[in-house]
Design an enzyme around this catalytic site. Structure first.
Site, PDB file in Angstrom:
ATOM      1  N   ASP A  66       0.864  -1.188   0.000  1.00 27.18           N
ATOM      2  CA  ASP A  66       0.000   0.000   0.000  1.00 27.18           C
ATOM      3  C   ASP A  66       0.901   1.238   0.000  1.00 27.18           C
ATOM      4  OD1 ASP A  66      -2.397   1.526   0.337  1.00 27.18           O
ATOM      5  OD2 ASP A  66      -1.806   1.832   2.411  1.00 27.18           O
ATOM      6  N   THR A  99      -3.170   5.298  -4.016  1.00 31.72           N
ATOM      7  CA  THR A  99      -2.071   6.051  -3.366  1.00 31.72           C
ATOM      8  C   THR A  99      -0.774   5.901  -4.148  1.00 31.72           C
ATOM      9  OG1 THR A  99      -1.803   4.143  -1.926  1.00 31.72           O
ATOM     10  CG2 THR A  99      -2.988   5.988  -1.033  1.00 31.72           C
ATOM     11  N   THR A 100      -0.514   4.705  -4.693  1.00 34.77           N
ATOM     12  CA  THR A 100       0.718   4.499  -5.474  1.00 34.77           C
ATOM     13  C   THR A 100       0.602   5.264  -6.791  1.00 34.77           C
ATOM     14  OG1 THR A 100       0.833   2.291  -4.518  1.00 34.77           O
ATOM     15  CG2 THR A 100       2.291   2.737  -6.359  1.00 34.77           C
ATOM     16  N   ASP A 397      -8.770  -0.354   2.256  1.00 26.93           N
ATOM     17  CA  ASP A 397      -8.793   0.289   0.942  1.00 26.93           C
ATOM     18  C   ASP A 397     -10.073  -0.073   0.194  1.00 26.93           C
ATOM     19  OD1 ASP A 397      -6.354   1.244   1.578  1.00 26.93           O
ATOM     20  OD2 ASP A 397      -5.269   0.383  -0.109  1.00 26.93           O
TER      21      ASP A 397
END
Length: 560
Positions: A66, A99-100, A397
């Site tokens: 994550d 997020t990445t 998530d």
């Protein structure tokens, strides 16, 4: 004779040891720092992304892929690179997923314009081009997003399942996608559909067993609290019990702890002890009169009260965690009482079935079939502690993505499809603009391709070949084509393949990445204050503390 130039006085502006760096080299150094972070995260993107094993200074290991968690665990000190950490955290808090992607996109935007900065193009032209391109991208997402009809519950539920499984496909639990997707969607549908407070989904982790042993309790489950002798004689299951939630201590206190009483006769002392017992018995009898069969308290319930309840077939649990008790009240109704007198029927909750049950090596109290249930509990099982923690992060998530999809049911095709579509649109639009802005917008379009490119790299596909096929499809107007990591072709229609993502994830990612890139490009000087000589000096003592410390020293302390 030529007169010498007047001596210029030396101006000392900053403290000695202050580090200042400015101009183009500073800007390029900041861009390099951001690229270094994105290289760390790049291999975690997509369904074939790798995990990172991070060990902190205490030797505790965490395995995760994550983006926000990795950046939180890496203690990044470079001031410009910290901007990327902030956007990953903001994306995690706002949307929960992507997020990445947001970090990779911001770093790639900087990488694409690095050459222009070196050639002396003004950063303001680049900022203007980026903002214009981001505006176009968001308008285009809003024009192509598909809105799912919420009036058909079956169809809407299947949309939520697709969004949850797309979010999980890059996580450690992708092999159990159908099982966990179902669990996540049911959990979100348990909540109040107006409020959707994800904090009311409790997560309990029990090591041991397999992933398939995880279960969703439509109600509340919490670990059995510390109990005194007598608890084993209490009944462990009830049908339709009345439940009383207290914030009251039901324990006999030793007199010396709480009060100083001067007595002259033994009978006076006995009267005080009798009064203590009288008070606690009065509380217990008041509780029994309410008809409650399950008594929970935030504060301790002592051995006397435990045995007293056991004799009357009442279950009790003291020292229940505040958040667990809050969720019990949300599920069963009633309210938390801070006194035992004047408790009415409306202050009590009820549930269809209460039981104490062994799960793995722990005993759990479960409240199920709750009439007012706006909460639920996920009980996660698995082999290793780190594995269960990663499952919890993956489910968080997925829960956030499903929550967003419930709030606005707009979706776009995932797997790099929407990025390729945006890239081809912005490229076409850029060709109609004269001047340097055209180059900046083409750089923005090229940067968007980092997402499908990285998905291909991580899956071991031939990146150039796959991207050429995708560009051709998108040029022909087939806008839903994205990367397929499983098939022989390497590309497929991801809308038909049910790789769906809430459009909000993409809108937020493009906005945040563009803002972060603009922020880094607009900084041309860093002033770093010198490090303090003394390492971590403690907080200053309040004035007058020294005199207080010395008072009474050297002369006899006053008698009490």
């Amino acid at each position: 004779m030529q007169r010498g130039l007047p001596m210029q006085p030396t101006v000392v502006l900053l403290k000695e040891g202050t580090d200042t760096s400015q101009g183009k080299p500073q800007l390029l150094s900041n861009i390099s720092a951001c690229l270094a972070i994105s290289e760390t995260l790049a291999s975690t993107l997509g369904p074939r992304g790798m995990d990172k094993l991070i060990v902190n200074e205490r030797g505790e290991a965490q395995i995760t892929n994550d983006g926000a968690t990795i950046l939180k665990l890496l203690d990044i000190v470079h001031p410009a690179a910290r901007t990327l950490v902030d956007i990953a955290r903001a994306q995690d808090a706002e949307v929960g997923d992507g997020t990445t992607s947001v970090v990779l996109l911001a770093a790639q935007l900087l990488k694409e314009v690095r050459g222009y900065i070196e050639e002396g193009v003004s950063p303001h032209i680049i900022l203007k081009g980026f903002r214009k391109a981001a505006e176009l991208a968001i308008e285009h997402i809003k024009s192509v997003q598909i809105t799912v009809d919420k009036s058909n519950p079956e169809q809407f539920r299947s949309l939520l399942l697709k969004c949850a499984s797309t979010s999980m496909s890059s996580k450690l639990i992708h092999s159990e996608k159908p099982f966990f997707s179902n669990m996540v969607v049911e959990a979100v549908q348990c909540l109040d559909q107006e409020d959707l407070n994800e904090n009311l989904i409790g997560v309990k982790k029990i090591p041991g067993g397999g992933m398939q042993d995880s279960l969703l309790v439509k109600g509340v489950a919490f670990k059995k609290t510390f109990t005194y002798a007598g608890a084993e004689q209490q009944p462990k299951a009830f049908r339709n019990p009345l439940i009383l939630s207290l914030n009251v201590e039901l324990e006999l206190k030793a007199e010396k702890d709480n009060a100083e009483v001067r007595v002259e006769h033994v009978s006076d002392y006995q009267a005080i002890v009798d009064a203590e017992w009288e008070i606690i018995y009065r509380k217990l009898e008041a509780i029994e009169k309410t008809g409650a069969k399950v008594v929970l308290s935030k504060l301790p319930i002592g051995d006397l009260a435990t045995q007293w309840f056991a004799d009357r077939d009442i279950f009790c649990a003291g020292r229940v965690a505040a958040d667990d008790l809050q969720r019990v009240v949300q599920a069963v109704g009633g309210s938390i009482q801070s006194t035992c007198s004047d408790i009415k029927r409306e202050h009590l909750g009820t549930c269809g079935y209460f039981e104490e049950r062994q799960i793995g090596g722990e005993r759990y109290n479960l409240f199920t079939e709750c009439p007012k249930a706006k909460t639920c509990t996920l009980i996660l099982r698995g082999g290793a502690e780190q594995f269960i923690e990663e499952v919890e992060r993956s489910l968080h998530d997925a829960i956030m993505v499903v929550k967003r999809a419930v709030k606005n049911g707009d979706i776009v095709a995932g797997g790099g499809a929407i990025e390729m579509d945006l890239s081809s649109r912005i490229r076409k639009h850029a060709l109609s603009i004269p001047g340097k802005l055209q180059l900046v917008m083409i750089a923005f379009a090229k940067a968007l391709e980092v997402i499908p490119r990285q998905i291909c790299d991580n899956a071991g596909l031939d990146t150039t070949d796959v991207l050429n096929k995708l560009r051709m499809k998108h040029a022909n107007g087939e806008q839903y084509y994205g990367v397929d990591v499983d098939g022989p072709e390497g590309i497929r229609n991801n809308l038909d393949a049910f790789v769906w993502e809430p459009s909000l994830v993409k809108v937020n990612a493009i906005n945040s990445a563009t803002e972060a890139a603009c922020l880094i490009l607009s900084v041309d000087e860093t002033v770093r204050a010198p490090q303090s000589e003394a390492q971590n000096p403690g907080p200053r003592a309040p004035p007058g503390a020294a005199q207080q410390a010395l008072r009474g020293r050297g002369r006899g302390m006053p008698r009490r």
